[in-house]
Motif scaffolding. Structure first.
Motif, PDB file in Angstrom:
ATOM      1  N   PHE A 163       0.862  -1.187   0.000  1.00 37.57           N
ATOM      2  CA  PHE A 163       0.000   0.000   0.000  1.00 37.57           C
ATOM      3  C   PHE A 163       0.897   1.235   0.000  1.00 37.57           C
ATOM      4  N   GLN A 164       0.511   2.254  -0.763  1.00 35.52           N
ATOM      5  CA  GLN A 164       1.313   3.474  -0.806  1.00 35.52           C
ATOM      6  C   GLN A 164       0.447   4.722  -0.665  1.00 35.52           C
ATOM      7  N   HIS A 165       0.967   5.680   0.082  1.00 32.04           N
ATOM      8  CA  HIS A 165       0.396   7.021   0.177  1.00 32.04           C
ATOM      9  C   HIS A 165       1.557   8.005   0.108  1.00 32.04           C
ATOM     10  N   GLY A 166       1.368   9.113  -0.568  1.00 28.89           N
ATOM     11  CA  GLY A 166       2.445  10.083  -0.584  1.00 28.89           C
ATOM     12  C   GLY A 166       2.163  11.254  -1.489  1.00 28.89           C
ATOM     13  N   LYS A 167       3.125  12.166  -1.513  1.00 26.62           N
ATOM     14  CA  LYS A 167       3.012  13.330  -2.392  1.00 26.62           C
ATOM     15  C   LYS A 167       4.411  13.810  -2.770  1.00 26.62           C
ATOM     16  N   TYR A 176       6.628  10.168   1.407  1.00 25.23           N
ATOM     17  CA  TYR A 176       5.993   8.918   0.977  1.00 25.23           C
ATOM     18  C   TYR A 176       5.966   7.898   2.099  1.00 25.23           C
ATOM     19  N   LYS A 177       4.865   7.157   2.145  1.00 24.36           N
ATOM     20  CA  LYS A 177       4.716   6.052   3.085  1.00 24.36           C
ATOM     21  C   LYS A 177       4.356   4.796   2.297  1.00 24.36           C
ATOM     22  N   ARG A 205       5.966  -0.328   7.809  1.00 21.39           N
ATOM     23  CA  ARG A 205       5.719   0.841   6.950  1.00 21.39           C
ATOM     24  C   ARG A 205       7.021   1.620   6.779  1.00 21.39           C
ATOM     25  N   ASN A 206       7.431   1.804   5.519  1.00 17.80           N
ATOM     26  CA  ASN A 206       8.623   2.592   5.204  1.00 17.80           C
ATOM     27  C   ASN A 206       8.205   4.051   5.037  1.00 17.80           C
ATOM     28  N   VAL A 207       8.824   4.919   5.800  1.00 20.70           N
ATOM     29  CA  VAL A 207       8.465   6.335   5.792  1.00 20.70           C
ATOM     30  C   VAL A 207       9.686   7.138   5.377  1.00 20.70           C
ATOM     31  N   ILE A 208       9.548   7.954   4.343  1.00 28.88           N
ATOM     32  CA  ILE A 208      10.672   8.783   3.917  1.00 28.88           C
ATOM     33  C   ILE A 208      10.187  10.205   3.637  1.00 28.88           C
ATOM     34  N   VAL A 209      11.050  11.154   3.960  1.00 34.33           N
ATOM     35  CA  VAL A 209      10.882  12.542   3.557  1.00 34.33           C
ATOM     36  C   VAL A 209      12.224  12.975   2.981  1.00 34.33           C
ATOM     37  N   GLN A 210      12.228  13.347   1.710  1.00 36.74           N
ATOM     38  CA  GLN A 210      13.478  13.747   1.068  1.00 36.74           C
ATOM     39  C   GLN A 210      13.279  15.062   0.335  1.00 36.74           C
ATOM     40  N   ALA A 211      14.147  16.029   0.633  1.00 38.40           N
ATOM     41  CA  ALA A 211      14.150  17.317  -0.053  1.00 38.40           C
ATOM     42  C   ALA A 211      15.404  17.394  -0.906  1.00 38.40           C
ATOM     43  N   THR A 264      15.100  12.149   5.710  1.00 37.71           N
ATOM     44  CA  THR A 264      14.642  11.626   6.995  1.00 37.71           C
ATOM     45  C   THR A 264      13.814  10.387   6.699  1.00 37.71           C
ATOM     46  N   GLY A 265      14.146   9.265   7.346  1.00 45.23           N
ATOM     47  CA  GLY A 265      13.399   8.057   7.044  1.00 45.23           C
ATOM     48  C   GLY A 265      13.676   6.938   8.020  1.00 45.23           C
ATOM     49  N   CYS A 266      12.793   5.968   8.015  1.00 47.54           N
ATOM     50  CA  CYS A 266      12.953   4.767   8.827  1.00 47.54           C
ATOM     51  C   CYS A 266      11.850   3.794   8.435  1.00 47.54           C
ATOM     52  N   THR A 267      11.854   2.645   9.066  1.00 45.46           N
ATOM     53  CA  THR A 267      10.780   1.675   8.922  1.00 45.46           C
ATOM     54  C   THR A 267      10.006   1.623  10.229  1.00 45.46           C
TER      55      THR A 267
END
Length: 861
Positions: free
Chosen positions: A414-418, A450-451, A476-482, A516-519
């Motif tokens: 499953f994916q959610h993000g922008k 993205y999640k 759930r893999n969570v990432i925020v990348q700029a 910034t990210g982790c599982t």
């Protein structure tokens, strides 16, 4: 090294000889048939903007393939992935997390994270679409597409080591024009598109385009039940305004919108390989093994057959996309003088993933009730019936209380993000008699949030024991990348004399990725398992639904939490080329260019922080010579190029040693590789009404230094392996014949074919033994994988295949309307874009089955 380049297949040699012979025959006709040459139509010399100014395609010292709107429409090119069917050297492959992988001349990045950039840059009117997942929308109202081969770093940014695809959208004009196109096709599919163009005021023109594709039936057939998958549900629209601001300033504003709710592709299972984490302590029972036995139930493994439409997916779920894109762009041109122009390109795109779902296991799964009735099975009997209270332990977290009728998958996403992306380019162009130069500045900023939830259901390697604290189902893999890019560039064409032009180009780029990210654990089971294995059963302090990625593993500071990191890189790209006109209609060129692709961070299930280390930038030095010639009094165009790439630090998806689970996916770099090849491209009008287009690409690739893990988790020295997703030989041919059937009507018939030789989707090493793997020595979770016999698994090879498409239709002489019947993949040829190891399943992502349709086009001038 060049000796490896020579193809051994006699068919390939004969085809190339025939191709070259055809060009000499064309020259012979020029001498022998001068009386009829005047009766033939001429080759249309396409004007392109490959060097960010309008030029004849024959003037540019670069291999370029271009198609106009009519060609794209007739051949059914709906999105970027479809270009693989008509451009030799260009390949497309599906991934388990959505983003497509584009490979051009063997240069690609097999990464499926949403924030991964591609080696093949994709642009609309020179404005970048920075991430491959944003390129999956349908093509709408395109004037032409240009495929530029080789590094494009000097004019098209740093992330284009393989090349660039530049879509040129149709522009507003002051002449009223409108058109519609409607199609009825297989699987209850209908599509409609149209445009309206004209002048609103003396200085304002507008153009609106809309396209819809919808199908009521899926083309993939479940092998376990009466169900289908593969329905399309897409819409795209664009509104453009062309504004004259005074006498010397012009603005083009474009608003775009697209939505894709189509089903996502289900993979075809090839083999189930249950894997047990934790070593001998793992006493879990491979629940799927009795069902997913390839010998007992071969029909559940369609990847071993030749039925392109057979597949399977979790029984009570509907894998589908939920993508939505909005964009706005401004192209501003201002004439500073009669020969100098200032151009400003501004683009903003917002991409949303509102809940896409992907099947990865290729199986129907089993019900919760089936699991709860496993007591009395072989492991239960072995332990004297003591598992009566424990088999439900496989239903961790969200699955613990689900009803018996609900299905538990083997591998689902499953994916959610922008993604928000902004770019700005400012450049000045001056055209003088002896030099045409361009200089500019570039800035871009992208934010990815993205999640990705990976649902392994009953996978054996995450359900270590059927009891509390020894397994989990979801992470759930969570990432925020700029990502920020600054660039400064300059390019000049030096007209030495009437015959010789020298091109020089430079670009300095700085790329920064803040990550910034982790599982994250979902519901608590993951926390319990990680505490048990990584913290000796003590409480790590990790909250339920918190990050379980272990930082500083094995040290006194060991803990779980987010990884916060920055990757800062810089690069200097360049291009040196010479173009020499042999005659008015023929020229030769030579070029040397260097390109870079910036590094990035992955998004994957990270047990330890080292899995989230970034991949660093790759570098490609390209050497190319070529020829472009107009023959037979303008009735034939023959282009040829020979190239060699020195490829360093190639980015790739690989694996890394980790505790407990032994190996897991990560990103890495391959030390040294090379790519070399020959391409031939012919367009010929042998007689009135007949068009022949043919292209051949021969490619040789090899890793010269590097090692790592293949998809099966084997540690191997890869020197001698060809690059994955690279076919040694590709050929395309299109023939179209038009004739008048009355004073007002014409008819046409067309057939096109594409041949692709076999290629590998994994590394194929030239060794007989794997390498020893020893890590975390002396710890309770020591990883020790001894050397073992190695042989390449041929299931990761796609055999050669031929795709044939046909069209037959009629229209009126003034091109106001046209109707045609078409068939794509006429022979229902079986082919795949990728073969992968998804957790415990080897699976293939197949191509599209045979489809038929009727298309009607009408234009009002």
């Amino acid at each position: 090294m060049m000796s490896n380049f020579l193809p051994t297949n006699k068919f390939i040699i004969l085809l190339i000889i025939s191709f070259i012979s055809m060009s000499f025959n064309v020259n012979a006709q020029q001498v022998q048939s001068k009386k009829t040459a005047a009766d033939k139509s001429k080759i249309e010399i396409i004007e392109v903007t490959a060097q960010k100014r309008t030029q004849s395609i024959n003037e540019i010292p670069m291999a370029i393939t271009a198609f106009n709107a009519d060609q794209l429409s007739e051949m059914g090119i709906e999105d970027t992935a479809d270009l693989a069917a008509i451009v030799p050297g260009f390949n497309y492959s599906n991934t388990a997390f959505g983003p497509p992988v584009y490979t051009l001349r063997g240069v690609g990045f097999n990464e499926s994270s949403a924030q991964a950039t591609a080696t093949v840059g994709v642009y609309i009117d020179e404005i970048s679409i920075p991430f491959p997942i944003m390129t999956k929308g349908i093509i709408i109202d395109i004037e032409r597409v240009e495929i530029l081969k080789g590094p494009q770093g000097t004019l098209y940014g740093s992330n284009a080591t393989a090349g660039a695809i530049n879509y040129i959208a149709a522009k507003p004009s002051d002449d009223f024009d409108a058109g519609i196109k409607a199609t009825l096709a297989s699987f209850q599919t209908y599509s409609g598109e149209g445009f309206l163009n004209g002048s609103l005021t003396e200085d304002l023109n507008a153009r609106f385009a809309l396209k819809i594709i919808h199908s009521g039936e899926g083309w993939q057939q479940s092998v376990s039940r009466d169900d289908t998958l593969g329905k399309q549900d897409k819409i795209a629209a664009r509104l453009s305004f062309d504004i004259n601001i005074g006498a010397v300033t012009k603005a083009l504003i474009r608003f775009g919108y697209s939505k894709d709710r189509s089903d996502s592709l289900a993979p075809q299972a090839i083999e189930y390989l249950p894997a047990k984490a934790g070593g001998p302590v793992n006493a879990s029972y491979p629940i799927f093994e009795p069902i997913l036995d390839v010998n007992a139930n071969p029909h559940l493994f369609p990847g071993n057959g030749d039925d392109i439409s057979a597949a399977d997916w979790t029984a009570d779920r509907n894998p589908a996309l939920a993508h939505q894109t909005t964009s706005i762009s401004l192209s501003l041109t201002h004439e500073l003088s009669s020969n100098m122009t200032l151009t400003a390109l501004t683009g903003y795109t917002k991409f949303k993933d509102n809940g896409s779902e992907y099947e990865r296991g290729g199986t129907a799964g089993v019900t919760a009730g089936f699991i709860r009735k496993l007591t009395g099975g072989p492991l239960d009997t072995l332990l004297g019936g003591s598992l009566a209270n424990f088999y439900e332990g496989h239903l961790h977290g969200d699955y613990f209380t689900i009803p018996d009728s609900e299905y538990v998958p083997s591998d689902y996403v499953f994916q959610h993000g922008k993604i928000d992306s902004f770019s700005q380019e400012l450049r000045i162009t001056q055209a003088l008699n002896d030099i045409v130069w361009i200089a500019g500045l570039y800035y871009s900023k992208s934010n990815v949030d993205y999640k990705t939830t990976q649902d392994w259901g009953l996978a054996t390697n995450v359900n270590i024991l059927p009891m509390s604290g020894f397994g989990f189902n979801k992470l759930r893999n969570v990432i925020v990348q700029a990502t920020t890019t600054y660039g400064i560039f300059a390019n000049a064409d030096w007209n030495i004399n009437d015959e010789l032009t020298i091109t020089t180009g430079l670009r300095y780029t700085e790329d920064t990725a803040d990550y910034t990210g982790c599982t994250e654990d979902i519901g608590g089971p993951g926390v319990a398992l990680f505490n048990q294995f990584f913290f000796a059963g003590e409480d790590s302090g990790t909250p339920i639904n918190g990050c379980v990625t272990v930082i500083d593993f094995g040290m006194d500071s060991q803990r779980t939490g987010q990884i916060i990191d920055t990757l800062a890189e810089n690069s200097l790209s360049w291009r040196l080329a010479a173009n020499y006109k042999l005659t008015q209609d023929s020229s030769v060129y030579a070029s040397y260019s260097r390109g870079f692709k910036a590094g990035s961070y992955p998004s994957l299930a990270a047990i330890v922080s080292s899995q989230l280390d970034p991949v660093v930038q790759e570098q490609l030095d390209a050497y190319e010579i070529g020829m472009k010639s107009l023959l037979a009094e303008g009735t034939a165009q023959l282009n040829m190029s020979i190239f060699y790439y020195d490829y360093q630090d190639k980015q790739l998806l690989t694996k890394k040693t980790i505790p407990v689970f032994r190996t897991a996916f990560t990103l890495g770099n391959m030390d040294d590789s090379f790519v070399q090849g020959i391409e031939l491209d012919l367009k010929w009008l042998p007689l009135a009404g007949l068009t022949v287009m043919a292209a051949i690409g021969v490619l040789d690739t090899e890793i010269t230094k590097g090692d790592g893990f293949n998809q099966l988790g084997q540690s191997v020295v890869f020197a001698g392996s060809p690059l994955p997703f690279t076919s040694k030989f590709q050929a395309n041919i299109l023939t179209k014949y038009e004739w008048n059937i009355s004073d007002s009507l014409f008819a046409f018939v067309a057939i096109d074919g594409a041949y692709t030789s076999a290629y590998n989707t994994d590394f194929k090493a030239e060794v007989t033994m794997t390498t020893q793997v020893s890590d975390f020595t002396g710890s309770p979770v020591e990883v020790n994988i001894p050397p073992q016999s190695y042989a390449y698994d041929n299931r990761f090879t796609q055999d050669d295949y031929i795709i044939v498409n046909v069209r037959i239709g009629i229209g009126n002489i003034n091109q106001q309307w046209k109707a045609f019947l078409w068939a794509r993949n006429l022979t229902d040829e079986y082919f795949v874009s990728s073969v992968v190891k998804n957790n415990e399943m080897i699976a293939a992502y197949s191509g599209m089955t045979r489809t038929f349709g009727l298309t009607f086009e009408y234009n009002a001038f």
